[in-house]
Design a protein around this motif. Sequence first.
Motif, PDB file in Angstrom:
ATOM      1  N   ASN A  21      -0.712  -6.183   4.696  1.00  0.00           N
ATOM      2  CA  ASN A  21       0.130  -7.384   4.735  1.00  0.00           C
ATOM      3  C   ASN A  21      -0.540  -8.589   4.084  1.00  0.00           C
ATOM      4  OD1 ASN A  21       2.700  -8.433   5.526  1.00  0.00           O
ATOM      5  ND2 ASN A  21       1.669  -9.643   7.102  1.00  0.00           N
ATOM      6  N   PRO A  23      -1.263 -11.490   1.187  1.00  0.00           N
ATOM      7  CA  PRO A  23      -0.396 -12.287   0.303  1.00  0.00           C
ATOM      8  C   PRO A  23      -0.372 -11.702  -1.099  1.00  0.00           C
ATOM      9  CG  PRO A  23      -1.971 -13.686   1.476  1.00  0.00           C
ATOM     10  CD  PRO A  23      -2.404 -12.271   1.690  1.00  0.00           C
ATOM     11  N   TRP A  24       0.676 -12.006  -1.833  1.00  0.00           N
ATOM     12  CA  TRP A  24       0.809 -11.530  -3.207  1.00  0.00           C
ATOM     13  C   TRP A  24      -0.345 -12.045  -4.064  1.00  0.00           C
ATOM     14  CZ3 TRP A  24       2.757  -8.076  -6.228  1.00  0.00           C
ATOM     15  CH2 TRP A  24       2.890  -8.307  -7.600  1.00  0.00           C
ATOM     16  N   CYS A  26      -3.478 -11.452  -3.807  1.00  0.00           N
ATOM     17  CA  CYS A  26      -4.676 -11.819  -3.054  1.00  0.00           C
ATOM     18  C   CYS A  26      -5.907 -11.359  -3.824  1.00  0.00           C
ATOM     19  CB  CYS A  26      -4.637 -11.155  -1.681  1.00  0.00           C
ATOM     20  SG  CYS A  26      -6.061 -11.546  -0.638  1.00  0.00           S
ATOM     21  N   ASN A  47      -5.451  -4.982  -4.262  1.00  0.00           N
ATOM     22  CA  ASN A  47      -4.140  -4.698  -4.874  1.00  0.00           C
ATOM     23  C   ASN A  47      -3.769  -3.219  -4.768  1.00  0.00           C
ATOM     24  OD1 ASN A  47      -3.700  -7.390  -5.695  1.00  0.00           O
ATOM     25  ND2 ASN A  47      -5.014  -7.070  -7.484  1.00  0.00           N
ATOM     26  N   ASN A  51       3.325  -2.192  -3.052  1.00  0.00           N
ATOM     27  CA  ASN A  51       3.561  -3.634  -3.142  1.00  0.00           C
ATOM     28  C   ASN A  51       2.296  -4.427  -3.442  1.00  0.00           C
ATOM     29  OD1 ASN A  51       6.328  -3.382  -2.532  1.00  0.00           O
ATOM     30  ND2 ASN A  51       5.844  -3.204  -0.352  1.00  0.00           N
ATOM     31  N   ASN A  53      -0.209  -5.112  -1.705  1.00  0.00           N
ATOM     32  CA  ASN A  53      -0.527  -6.066  -0.641  1.00  0.00           C
ATOM     33  C   ASN A  53      -1.492  -5.480   0.386  1.00  0.00           C
ATOM     34  OD1 ASN A  53       1.209  -4.241   0.529  1.00  0.00           O
ATOM     35  ND2 ASN A  53       2.415  -5.768   1.626  1.00  0.00           N
ATOM     36  N   GLN A  54      -2.302  -4.500  -0.053  1.00  0.00           N
ATOM     37  CA  GLN A  54      -3.304  -3.910   0.813  1.00  0.00           C
ATOM     38  C   GLN A  54      -4.658  -3.928   0.104  1.00  0.00           C
ATOM     39  OE1 GLN A  54      -2.084  -0.162   2.708  1.00  0.00           O
ATOM     40  NE2 GLN A  54      -0.014  -0.485   1.891  1.00  0.00           N
TER      41      GLN A  54
END
Length: 379
Positions: A21, A23-24, A26, A47, A51, A53-54
């Motif tokens: 979860n 942030p985009w 990150c 990345n 998505n 986001n991990q």
Amino acid sequence: MSSSSQFRYTQTPSKVVHLRNLPWECVEEELIELCKRFGKIVNTKTNVGANRNQAFLEFAELNQAISMVSYYASSSEPAQIRGKTVYIQYSNRPEIVNNQSPGEVPGNVLLVTFEGVESHHLSIDVIYLVFSAYGFVHKIATFEKAAGFQALVQFTDVDTALAARTALDGRSIPKYLLPEHVDSCNLRMSYSAHTDLNIKFQSHRSRDYTNPYLPVNQTAMDGSMQPALGADGKRVETQSNVLLALIENMQYAVTVDVLHTVFSAYGTVQKIAIFEKNGSTQALIQFSDIPTATIAKEALEGHCIYDGGYCKLRLTYSRHTDLNVKAFSDKSRDYTLPDLSQLVGQRGPGVAVGRGNRWLAKWTSANSIRGRCIYVPSS
């Protein structure tokens, strides 16, 4: 949120911590800032996931990872990055192995996937305009694969390619460079194993900006193959006597007869072909000349065939000029054949066409279009 939903106590502790979860976009520095107080960080992998986001983060010692997971499991304040709650658990891997795939090894050629568009929506001039903002573009080659419409973009060196990828990966091409009916075009990039593209001639599919003497494929460079850019940078469609219709929100049947009734209100329709592409219904409608096709396009663009916003028409010009279709079938019709025109004449515009109890009200005239619908389904 309870700690039980954020942490898995049944997992075997590992030096590698799995963070979800995020942030985009990150970045590694943000992860290190969150975790460094618990111990020395020796490796990261960012990345991760569909998505992106991990991430995985590896501590030097097992007890350091245990300290971090235990702290946030018992803390009333969850781990956060940019105000977004980050979920933390042990990874099932003992260490991070950064085996870079070919697409992750930096190079001077980028492999670009254009999401949300087809090849005829995006000219090579637009691609050059977007990427040349970050350095000199040597060559471009476009093609279509299972992943969709893609391009290889060659820069002078690795640093320039890296700068372009860093700035554009995951971004969208500006809306004003796209056709009106295309909502967005997202860019996904990786590095190519190529270092010098072999461009044999200049065309609408490939370009070598370093060799002005390269032969030009006149057929491929024909303006009917790719829209050009105007002085304001916006796409200028090359007109054609054939329209490409994308039919959105298909809730009722759209047959050859329906399309003929709709489009023939503006002039003689010579041929129609309906087909499925990328999960959507599309059609090619051929008129006798360009002015007639233009009038039909301007009148029908954005209108719906059925009441309630169903079967909305999105129209562009096709690069085709003379369709090769079967004379009479469920998906195509050639109205230039004399015997066929007699058959079609038996079913004039005033005859209702339908399937089951979804009947179409008769077509009146082109001047009757005032709102968003063309046909009105009735029981």
